[in-house]
Design a protein around this motif. Structure first.
Motif, PDB file in Angstrom:
ATOM      1  N   LEU A 137      22.504 -18.222   7.787  1.00 12.01           N
ATOM      2  CA  LEU A 137      21.424 -18.611   8.686  1.00 12.01           C
ATOM      3  C   LEU A 137      21.693 -19.937   9.385  1.00 12.01           C
ATOM      4  O   LEU A 137      21.358 -20.107  10.556  1.00 12.01           O
ATOM      5  N   ALA A 138      22.293 -20.893   8.671  1.00 13.09           N
ATOM      6  CA  ALA A 138      22.571 -22.200   9.274  1.00 13.09           C
ATOM      7  C   ALA A 138      23.428 -22.062  10.523  1.00 13.09           C
ATOM      8  O   ALA A 138      23.242 -22.806  11.497  1.00 13.09           O
ATOM      9  N   GLN A 139      24.373 -21.116  10.522  1.00 17.51           N
ATOM     10  CA  GLN A 139      25.212 -20.876  11.694  1.00 17.51           C
ATOM     11  C   GLN A 139      24.496 -19.984  12.707  1.00 17.51           C
ATOM     12  O   GLN A 139      24.595 -20.196  13.918  1.00 17.51           O
ATOM     13  N   ALA A 140      23.773 -18.994  12.204  1.00 11.78           N
ATOM     14  CA  ALA A 140      23.100 -18.052  13.096  1.00 11.78           C
ATOM     15  C   ALA A 140      22.041 -18.731  13.951  1.00 11.78           C
ATOM     16  O   ALA A 140      21.733 -18.250  15.051  1.00 11.78           O
ATOM     17  N   MET A 141      21.499 -19.846  13.499  1.00  8.34           N
ATOM     18  CA  MET A 141      20.478 -20.551  14.273  1.00  8.34           C
ATOM     19  C   MET A 141      21.001 -21.076  15.596  1.00  8.34           C
ATOM     20  O   MET A 141      20.231 -21.507  16.458  1.00  8.34           O
ATOM     21  N   ALA A 142      22.309 -21.020  15.803  1.00  9.36           N
ATOM     22  CA  ALA A 142      22.868 -21.372  17.115  1.00  9.36           C
ATOM     23  C   ALA A 142      22.333 -20.456  18.203  1.00  9.36           C
ATOM     24  O   ALA A 142      22.424 -20.777  19.398  1.00  9.36           O
ATOM     25  N   MET A 143      21.753 -19.313  17.796  1.00  2.26           N
ATOM     26  CA  MET A 143      21.175 -18.409  18.791  1.00  2.26           C
ATOM     27  C   MET A 143      19.944 -19.018  19.464  1.00  2.26           C
ATOM     28  O   MET A 143      19.583 -18.600  20.572  1.00  2.26           O
ATOM     29  N   LEU A 144      19.305 -19.991  18.826  1.00  2.00           N
ATOM     30  CA  LEU A 144      18.172 -20.674  19.470  1.00  2.00           C
ATOM     31  C   LEU A 144      18.643 -21.437  20.703  1.00  2.00           C
ATOM     32  O   LEU A 144      18.121 -21.210  21.805  1.00  2.00           O
ATOM     33  N   PRO A 145      19.629 -22.339  20.579  1.00  2.00           N
ATOM     34  CA  PRO A 145      20.111 -22.980  21.811  1.00  2.00           C
ATOM     35  C   PRO A 145      20.805 -22.007  22.762  1.00  2.00           C
ATOM     36  O   PRO A 145      20.760 -22.212  23.979  1.00  2.00           O
ATOM     37  N   ALA A 146      21.429 -20.946  22.243  1.00  2.58           N
ATOM     38  CA  ALA A 146      22.070 -19.970  23.137  1.00  2.58           C
ATOM     39  C   ALA A 146      21.031 -19.299  24.030  1.00  2.58           C
ATOM     40  O   ALA A 146      21.250 -19.128  25.238  1.00  2.58           O
ATOM     41  N   CYS A 147      19.903 -18.924  23.438  1.00  2.00           N
ATOM     42  CA  CYS A 147      18.829 -18.313  24.228  1.00  2.00           C
ATOM     43  C   CYS A 147      18.228 -19.322  25.196  1.00  2.00           C
ATOM     44  O   CYS A 147      17.853 -18.971  26.325  1.00  2.00           O
ATOM     45  N   GLY A 148      18.134 -20.583  24.765  1.00  2.00           N
ATOM     46  CA  GLY A 148      17.603 -21.616  25.642  1.00  2.00           C
ATOM     47  C   GLY A 148      18.504 -21.878  26.836  1.00  2.00           C
ATOM     48  O   GLY A 148      18.036 -21.984  27.978  1.00  2.00           O
ATOM     49  N   VAL A 149      19.798 -21.976  26.589  1.00  2.00           N
ATOM     50  CA  VAL A 149      20.747 -22.180  27.680  1.00  2.00           C
ATOM     51  C   VAL A 149      20.748 -20.965  28.612  1.00  2.00           C
ATOM     52  O   VAL A 149      20.813 -21.107  29.840  1.00  2.00           O
ATOM     53  N   GLY A 150      20.645 -19.763  28.023  1.00  2.00           N
ATOM     54  CA  GLY A 150      20.563 -18.566  28.854  1.00  2.00           C
ATOM     55  C   GLY A 150      19.353 -18.598  29.771  1.00  2.00           C
ATOM     56  O   GLY A 150      19.431 -18.206  30.943  1.00  2.00           O
ATOM     57  N   PHE A 151      18.228 -19.083  29.239  1.00  2.00           N
ATOM     58  CA  PHE A 151      17.022 -19.191  30.055  1.00  2.00           C
ATOM     59  C   PHE A 151      17.223 -20.206  31.175  1.00  2.00           C
ATOM     60  O   PHE A 151      16.859 -19.943  32.332  1.00  2.00           O
ATOM     61  N   GLN A 152      17.780 -21.361  30.852  1.00  2.00           N
ATOM     62  CA  GLN A 152      17.994 -22.381  31.874  1.00  2.00           C
ATOM     63  C   GLN A 152      18.911 -21.862  32.968  1.00  2.00           C
ATOM     64  O   GLN A 152      18.656 -22.071  34.159  1.00  2.00           O
ATOM     65  N   ASN A 153      19.977 -21.182  32.580  1.00  2.00           N
ATOM     66  CA  ASN A 153      20.901 -20.633  33.571  1.00  2.00           C
ATOM     67  C   ASN A 153      20.213 -19.594  34.450  1.00  2.00           C
ATOM     68  O   ASN A 153      20.425 -19.547  35.667  1.00  2.00           O
ATOM     69  N   ALA A 154      19.376 -18.750  33.827  1.00  2.00           N
ATOM     70  CA  ALA A 154      18.684 -17.701  34.572  1.00  2.00           C
ATOM     71  C   ALA A 154      17.687 -18.283  35.567  1.00  2.00           C
ATOM     72  O   ALA A 154      17.687 -17.923  36.751  1.00  2.00           O
ATOM     73  N   LEU A 155      16.833 -19.179  35.075  1.00  2.00           N
ATOM     74  CA  LEU A 155      15.835 -19.761  35.976  1.00  2.00           C
ATOM     75  C   LEU A 155      16.493 -20.657  37.009  1.00  2.00           C
ATOM     76  O   LEU A 155      16.060 -20.701  38.170  1.00  2.00           O
ATOM     77  N   ALA A 209      31.724 -24.953  20.423  1.00  2.00           N
ATOM     78  CA  ALA A 209      32.022 -26.059  21.340  1.00  2.00           C
ATOM     79  C   ALA A 209      31.527 -25.839  22.771  1.00  2.00           C
ATOM     80  O   ALA A 209      30.872 -26.733  23.340  1.00  2.00           O
ATOM     81  N   PRO A 210      31.808 -24.690  23.424  1.00  2.00           N
ATOM     82  CA  PRO A 210      31.313 -24.522  24.804  1.00  2.00           C
ATOM     83  C   PRO A 210      29.785 -24.543  24.894  1.00  2.00           C
ATOM     84  O   PRO A 210      29.222 -25.162  25.811  1.00  2.00           O
ATOM     85  N   ASP A 228      24.819 -32.341  15.958  1.00  2.00           N
ATOM     86  CA  ASP A 228      26.080 -32.120  15.269  1.00  2.00           C
ATOM     87  C   ASP A 228      26.644 -30.760  15.662  1.00  2.00           C
ATOM     88  O   ASP A 228      26.098 -30.074  16.540  1.00  2.00           O
ATOM     89  N   GLU A 229      27.727 -30.338  15.018  1.00  2.00           N
ATOM     90  CA  GLU A 229      28.389 -29.088  15.401  1.00  2.00           C
ATOM     91  C   GLU A 229      27.478 -27.878  15.251  1.00  2.00           C
ATOM     92  O   GLU A 229      27.577 -26.912  16.011  1.00  2.00           O
ATOM     93  N   ALA A 230      26.551 -27.944  14.271  1.00  2.00           N
ATOM     94  CA  ALA A 230      25.625 -26.835  14.029  1.00  2.00           C
ATOM     95  C   ALA A 230      24.306 -27.021  14.767  1.00  2.00           C
ATOM     96  O   ALA A 230      23.315 -26.381  14.438  1.00  2.00           O
ATOM     97  N   PHE A 231      24.275 -27.918  15.745  1.00  2.00           N
ATOM     98  CA  PHE A 231      23.114 -28.163  16.603  1.00  2.00           C
ATOM     99  C   PHE A 231      21.960 -28.852  15.869  1.00  2.00           C
ATOM    100  O   PHE A 231      20.825 -28.821  16.336  1.00  2.00           O
ATOM    101  N   GLY A 232      22.244 -29.467  14.732  1.00  2.00           N
ATOM    102  CA  GLY A 232      21.232 -30.255  14.056  1.00  2.00           C
ATOM    103  C   GLY A 232      20.978 -31.559  14.798  1.00  2.00           C
ATOM    104  O   GLY A 232      21.899 -32.128  15.401  1.00  2.00           O
ATOM    105  N   MET A 233      19.733 -32.034  14.759  1.00  2.00           N
ATOM    106  CA  MET A 233      19.381 -33.276  15.444  1.00  2.00           C
ATOM    107  C   MET A 233      19.892 -34.491  14.683  1.00  2.00           C
ATOM    108  O   MET A 233      19.697 -34.602  13.473  1.00  2.00           O
ATOM    109  N   LEU A 234      20.530 -35.417  15.394  1.00  2.00           N
ATOM    110  CA  LEU A 234      20.950 -36.694  14.834  1.00  2.00           C
ATOM    111  C   LEU A 234      19.933 -37.740  15.272  1.00  2.00           C
ATOM    112  O   LEU A 234      19.806 -38.031  16.462  1.00  2.00           O
TER     113      LEU A 234
END
Length: 235
Positions: free
Chosen positions: A59-77, A179-180, A209-215
């Motif tokens: 799950l810690a890695q799979a949560m990258a789908m949250l920013p992936a969906c967010g970036v997809g939305f930004q690109n779409a809009l 990374a991308p 961080d690499e797993a998109f955790g907030m610093l």
């Protein structure tokens, strides 16, 4: 949305009947639906959608789908809206249009243990199309899509574009690692370098961080807040 929506390969749509798109997607996920289901709810005032995943990583890695969906939305809009419209993302799932809050992303999974592989993960979002009140000056930090010069953005087109762009980022994440996606998200992030409060902790938002955790840096140390802390209980 009377006309059928067109989604890319491996994705398919279902209209949520009588409830929220996120709840519909979670229900279908618990029933064992195939990954790639996009539940959507075309309310006249609000657009909702949710995507079902079947992760093959913890799950810690799979949560990258949250920013992936967010970036997809930004690109779409970003592709559909006028060029002067700025779209940014909050770390906690918030969507910002021209600096003001305008909907958000949410995440629900079958499993809350970050080290375990969940049976399913659902990422959903809600976008207000029209302001809640005619007096927008009373809530300057809140906005709606059509109040920001996006009256020509049709909800079906936005949903279809979101699916395409999100699939692109999922594929890149699977093939090239985080990374991308990390680099793209950081360029769209709202509030980096500013003071913020998250999960009861306050400090300067340094980045992720690499797993998109907030610093988050306070006077004493730098705290890491994992993305999994954003997970909500299943409805």
């Amino acid at each position: 949305m009377s006309a059928p929506l067109t989604f890319p390969p491996l994705m398919y749509g279902e209209e949520a009947q009588g409830g929220a798109a996120l709840e519909h997607a979670c229900l279908r996920a618990t029933m064992g639906c195939d990954a790639g289901l996009i539940a959507y709810r075309p309310d006249p005032a609000t657009l909702e959608a949710a995507l079902v995943f079947a992760p093959e990583v913890p799950l810690a890695q799979a949560m990258a789908m949250l920013p992936a969906c967010g970036v997809g939305f930004q690109n779409a809009l970003g592709a559909l809206a006028p060029p002067e419209v700025a779209v940014h993302l909050d770390w906690d799932g918030g969507i910002r249009i021209n600096g003001a809050s305008c909907g958000r992303f949410r995440a629900i999974a079958s499993e809350l243990d970050p080290a375990k592989v969940p049976d399913w993960l659902v990422i959903g979002w809600t976008l207000p199309l029209y302001p809640m009140s005619e007096d927008m000056g009373a809530t300057p930090d809140q906005t709606a899509l059509y109040a920001e010069g996006c009256a020509d953005v049709e909800p079906p087109a936005l949903l279809e574009a979101w699916a395409r762009h999100t699939l692109n980022w999922i594929t890149r994440w699977e093939q090239d690692g985080p990374a991308p996606l990390h680099a793209e998200w950081r360029g769209l992030a709202h509030g980096i370098g500013e003071e913020t409060t998250q999960n009861g902790q306050s400090g300067t938002f340094l980045g992720i961080d690499e797993a998109f955790g907030m610093l988050l840096r306070d006077d004493a140390t730098t705290h890491l807040i994992p993305l999994t802390t954003l997970l909500e209980d299943s409805p």
